[in-house]
Design a protein around this motif. Structure first.
Motif, PDB file in Angstrom:
ATOM      1  N   ASP A   1      -6.255   5.585 -20.219  1.00  0.00           N
ATOM      2  CA  ASP A   1      -5.227   5.454 -19.193  1.00  0.00           C
ATOM      3  C   ASP A   1      -4.286   6.655 -19.258  1.00  0.00           C
ATOM      4  OD1 ASP A   1      -2.895   4.626 -17.673  1.00  0.00           O
ATOM      5  OD2 ASP A   1      -3.622   2.559 -17.862  1.00  0.00           O
ATOM      6  N   GLU A   2      -4.030   7.275 -18.120  1.00  0.00           N
ATOM      7  CA  GLU A   2      -3.151   8.441 -18.088  1.00  0.00           C
ATOM      8  C   GLU A   2      -1.744   8.103 -18.565  1.00  0.00           C
ATOM      9  OE1 GLU A   2      -3.685  11.582 -17.539  1.00  0.00           O
ATOM     10  OE2 GLU A   2      -5.827  11.369 -17.116  1.00  0.00           O
ATOM     11  N   ALA A   3      -1.343   6.823 -18.460  1.00  0.00           N
ATOM     12  CA  ALA A   3      -0.001   6.412 -18.878  1.00  0.00           C
ATOM     13  C   ALA A   3       0.058   6.012 -20.354  1.00  0.00           C
ATOM     14  CB  ALA A   3       0.470   5.246 -18.019  1.00  0.00           C
ATOM     15  N   SER A   4      -1.036   6.149 -21.079  1.00  0.00           N
ATOM     16  CA  SER A   4      -1.080   5.683 -22.467  1.00  0.00           C
ATOM     17  C   SER A   4      -0.303   6.617 -23.387  1.00  0.00           C
ATOM     18  CB  SER A   4      -2.529   5.587 -22.950  1.00  0.00           C
ATOM     19  OG  SER A   4      -3.054   6.878 -23.199  1.00  0.00           O
ATOM     20  N   VAL A   5       0.067   6.095 -24.547  1.00  0.00           N
ATOM     21  CA  VAL A   5       0.768   6.915 -25.534  1.00  0.00           C
ATOM     22  C   VAL A   5      -0.148   7.978 -26.131  1.00  0.00           C
ATOM     23  CG1 VAL A   5       2.522   5.211 -26.128  1.00  0.00           C
ATOM     24  CG2 VAL A   5       0.326   5.161 -27.325  1.00  0.00           C
ATOM     25  N   HIS A   6      -1.444   7.831 -25.929  1.00  0.00           N
ATOM     26  CA  HIS A   6      -2.383   8.864 -26.352  1.00  0.00           C
ATOM     27  C   HIS A   6      -2.200  10.133 -25.523  1.00  0.00           C
ATOM     28  CE1 HIS A   6      -4.852   5.888 -28.620  1.00  0.00           C
ATOM     29  NE2 HIS A   6      -4.475   5.066 -27.652  1.00  0.00           N
ATOM     30  N   ARG A   7      -1.691   9.997 -24.304  1.00  0.00           N
ATOM     31  CA  ARG A   7      -1.672  11.111 -23.356  1.00  0.00           C
ATOM     32  C   ARG A   7      -0.280  11.531 -22.896  1.00  0.00           C
ATOM     33  NH1 ARG A   7      -6.804  10.811 -19.313  1.00  0.00           N
ATOM     34  NH2 ARG A   7      -8.345   9.940 -20.739  1.00  0.00           N
ATOM     35  N   ARG A   8       0.637  10.574 -22.792  1.00  0.00           N
ATOM     36  CA  ARG A   8       1.915  10.885 -22.149  1.00  0.00           C
ATOM     37  C   ARG A   8       2.737  11.848 -23.007  1.00  0.00           C
ATOM     38  NH1 ARG A   8       3.932   5.834 -20.049  1.00  0.00           N
ATOM     39  NH2 ARG A   8       5.877   6.964 -19.645  1.00  0.00           N
ATOM     40  N   GLN A   9       3.528  12.660 -22.333  1.00  0.00           N
ATOM     41  CA  GLN A   9       4.273  13.721 -23.004  1.00  0.00           C
ATOM     42  C   GLN A   9       5.706  13.326 -23.341  1.00  0.00           C
ATOM     43  OE1 GLN A   9       2.832  16.738 -24.082  1.00  0.00           O
ATOM     44  NE2 GLN A   9       1.111  15.372 -23.593  1.00  0.00           N
ATOM     45  N   ASP A  10       6.116  12.098 -23.012  1.00  0.00           N
ATOM     46  CA  ASP A  10       7.488  11.677 -23.295  1.00  0.00           C
ATOM     47  C   ASP A  10       7.593  10.799 -24.536  1.00  0.00           C
ATOM     48  OD1 ASP A  10       6.202   9.479 -22.245  1.00  0.00           O
ATOM     49  OD2 ASP A  10       7.639   9.105 -20.633  1.00  0.00           O
ATOM     50  N   VAL A  11       6.520  10.736 -25.346  1.00  0.00           N
ATOM     51  CA  VAL A  11       6.538   9.962 -26.585  1.00  0.00           C
ATOM     52  C   VAL A  11       7.398  10.693 -27.615  1.00  0.00           C
ATOM     53  CG1 VAL A  11       5.129   9.163 -28.515  1.00  0.00           C
ATOM     54  CG2 VAL A  11       4.283   8.916 -26.175  1.00  0.00           C
ATOM     55  N   PHE A  12       8.227   9.933 -28.341  1.00  0.00           N
ATOM     56  CA  PHE A  12       9.072  10.494 -29.397  1.00  0.00           C
ATOM     57  C   PHE A  12       9.154   9.486 -30.536  1.00  0.00           C
ATOM     58  CE2 PHE A  12      11.722   8.190 -26.372  1.00  0.00           C
ATOM     59  CZ  PHE A  12      12.500   7.375 -27.188  1.00  0.00           C
ATOM     60  N   VAL A  13       9.770   9.865 -31.639  1.00  0.00           N
ATOM     61  CA  VAL A  13      10.041   8.942 -32.744  1.00  0.00           C
ATOM     62  C   VAL A  13      11.507   9.098 -33.117  1.00  0.00           C
ATOM     63  CG1 VAL A  13       9.520   8.265 -35.122  1.00  0.00           C
ATOM     64  CG2 VAL A  13       7.677   9.118 -33.635  1.00  0.00           C
ATOM     65  N   LEU A  14      12.253   8.005 -33.018  1.00  0.00           N
ATOM     66  CA  LEU A  14      13.674   8.010 -33.343  1.00  0.00           C
ATOM     67  C   LEU A  14      13.983   6.730 -34.099  1.00  0.00           C
ATOM     68  CD1 LEU A  14      16.452   9.409 -32.993  1.00  0.00           C
ATOM     69  CD2 LEU A  14      16.724   8.076 -30.886  1.00  0.00           C
ATOM     70  N   VAL A  15      14.457   6.859 -35.345  1.00  0.00           N
ATOM     71  CA  VAL A  15      14.698   5.684 -36.177  1.00  0.00           C
ATOM     72  C   VAL A  15      15.820   5.997 -37.160  1.00  0.00           C
ATOM     73  CG1 VAL A  15      12.927   6.351 -37.853  1.00  0.00           C
ATOM     74  CG2 VAL A  15      13.608   3.970 -37.704  1.00  0.00           C
ATOM     75  N   ALA A  16      16.567   4.988 -37.535  1.00  0.00           N
ATOM     76  CA  ALA A  16      17.605   5.128 -38.560  1.00  0.00           C
ATOM     77  C   ALA A  16      17.391   4.083 -39.647  1.00  0.00           C
ATOM     78  CB  ALA A  16      18.996   4.958 -37.949  1.00  0.00           C
ATOM     79  N   HIS A  17      17.466   4.523 -40.901  1.00  0.00           N
ATOM     80  CA  HIS A  17      17.403   3.624 -42.050  1.00  0.00           C
ATOM     81  C   HIS A  17      18.742   3.671 -42.778  1.00  0.00           C
ATOM     82  CE1 HIS A  17      13.345   2.607 -41.533  1.00  0.00           C
ATOM     83  NE2 HIS A  17      12.751   3.485 -42.320  1.00  0.00           N
ATOM     84  N   THR A  18      19.190   2.528 -43.265  1.00  0.00           N
ATOM     85  CA  THR A  18      20.464   2.456 -43.977  1.00  0.00           C
ATOM     86  C   THR A  18      20.229   2.215 -45.463  1.00  0.00           C
ATOM     87  OG1 THR A  18      21.548   1.583 -42.005  1.00  0.00           O
ATOM     88  CG2 THR A  18      22.696   1.287 -44.095  1.00  0.00           C
ATOM     89  N   VAL A  19      20.947   2.992 -46.277  1.00  0.00           N
ATOM     90  CA  VAL A  19      20.857   2.890 -47.738  1.00  0.00           C
ATOM     91  C   VAL A  19      22.217   2.472 -48.287  1.00  0.00           C
ATOM     92  CG1 VAL A  19      20.372   4.103 -49.901  1.00  0.00           C
ATOM     93  CG2 VAL A  19      19.068   4.671 -47.825  1.00  0.00           C
ATOM     94  N   TYR A  20      22.203   1.481 -49.173  1.00  0.00           N
ATOM     95  CA  TYR A  20      23.405   0.994 -49.844  1.00  0.00           C
ATOM     96  C   TYR A  20      23.281   1.328 -51.335  1.00  0.00           C
ATOM     97  CZ  TYR A  20      23.471  -1.849 -45.592  1.00  0.00           C
ATOM     98  OH  TYR A  20      23.434  -2.264 -44.274  1.00  0.00           O
ATOM     99  N   THR A  21      24.326   1.896 -51.916  1.00  0.00           N
ATOM    100  CA  THR A  21      24.286   2.212 -53.335  1.00  0.00           C
ATOM    101  C   THR A  21      25.336   1.426 -54.087  1.00  0.00           C
ATOM    102  OG1 THR A  21      25.749   4.121 -53.003  1.00  0.00           O
ATOM    103  CG2 THR A  21      23.370   4.537 -53.000  1.00  0.00           C
TER     104      THR A  21
END
Length: 309
Positions: free
Chosen positions: A284-304
């Protein structure tokens, strides 16, 4: 150092689970084939390495020259080896319930030239930590505590294996990963937000079904204080891989969405399932295999938190 025992126990490890990382919460993790999952876990942790390195730079300001670092719930040891690189004077022990993953951790350490100061310890958490030969100066628990029924008791147990003045760093929470714009051009806008809402319910169910589960308000500084530690800091770290992404990041998006489809697809409506299926269809042309607007954005929190001297 740790003994290199290989017990047979239910696996508990944190590299693939928890809010914001695999974007699932490890439901049914006791039934996982970890040897089969290992390459996927390694690829994901390698992709997230910039985030972990940021956290380690921050930790180095509190823990200057640790002698022993223990990775509690290490999985295949990608992060354990990053600790060995970030703290070249330290011995690192990877602790997990899955022997197959720990063997990969040991092989990785040897391959990276840090095997002479790298140990593995297999067994149920937190009890297996009693087999450490001496207490830790730095203990890292990344998305492993939420797999344990009584998290408050587990924190107290971990604290008991710290040196006086030693630090416990807990990675839990943050923000779930986003891969796609709100409006995909197909289906109803807001798909990922709805998927995350379903996952929150799924996570709550998982926590309730963990043997010995005790409901807790997820106030990690308060929980660390209740374990007899002094909360010393909280910080979130960002992984920002903008579009267009690398082949490795795209593969991560495909695998993550595929596993989300398997886990939470039943909780989505028919239209959202159809959209998700299109996103995962390489033809599918709209799949994440092909589309150009895929990104990765994530935040992890660390407590010390520090054990009083």
């Amino acid at each position: 150092m740790a003994h290199d025992h290989q017990h047979k126990h239910d696996p508990v490890h944190g590299q693939d689970h928890g809010h914001g990382q695999d974007h699932g919460h490890g439901h049914g993790h006791e039934h996982m084939d970890w040897a089969e999952m290992a390459p996927l876990l390694e690829a994901q942790a390698e992709l997230y390495a910039p985030l972990y390195r940021q956290a380690m730079t921050w930790l180095a300001r509190e823990v200057t020259e640790p002698g022993l670092i223990v990775d509690v719930g290490s999985g295949p040891g990608v992060v354990s080896c990053l600790f060995a690189d970030a703290f070249p004077g330290a011995r690192v022990v990877a602790v997990d319930g899955a022997g197959a993953l720990l063997e990969r951790a040991r092989a990785r350490a040897d391959r990276l030239g840090v095997g002479d100061r790298f140990g593995i310890l297999a067994g149920d958490l937190p009890g297996v930590l009693g087999e450490l030969d001496y207490p830790a100066d730095l203990m890292w628990a990344s998305q492993s505590l939420h797999h344990l029924g009584d998290q408050r008791a587990a924190l107290a147990a971990l604290a008991g294996h710290l040196t006086p003045g030693g630090t416990l760093a807990v990675l839990e929470g943050g923000l779930p990963a986003r891969f796609l714009p709100r409006d995909l051009g197909i289906g109803r806008p807001g798909l990922q937000a709805r998927m995350h809402a379903v996952e929150e319910d799924f996570f709550a169910e998982m926590r309730a079904n963990v043997p010995g589960s005790v409901a807790e308000t997820e106030d990690w500084p308060a929980l660390l204080t209740s374990a007899g530690l002094e909360h010393t800091g909280t910080r979130s770290f960002l992984l920002d891989l903008p579009a267009p992404v690398s082949a490795e990041a795209r593969a991560h998006v495909v695998s993550s969405l595929s596993r989300m489809r398997d886990r939470v697809g039943v909780g989505l409506d028919t239209g959202d399932r159809a959209t998700l299926d299109r996103l995962l269809d390489p033809g599918d042309e709209a799949s994440v295999h092909r589309r150009q607007d895929v990104f990765v954005l994530v935040a992890h929190t660390v407590y010390t938190a520090r054990r009083p001297s």
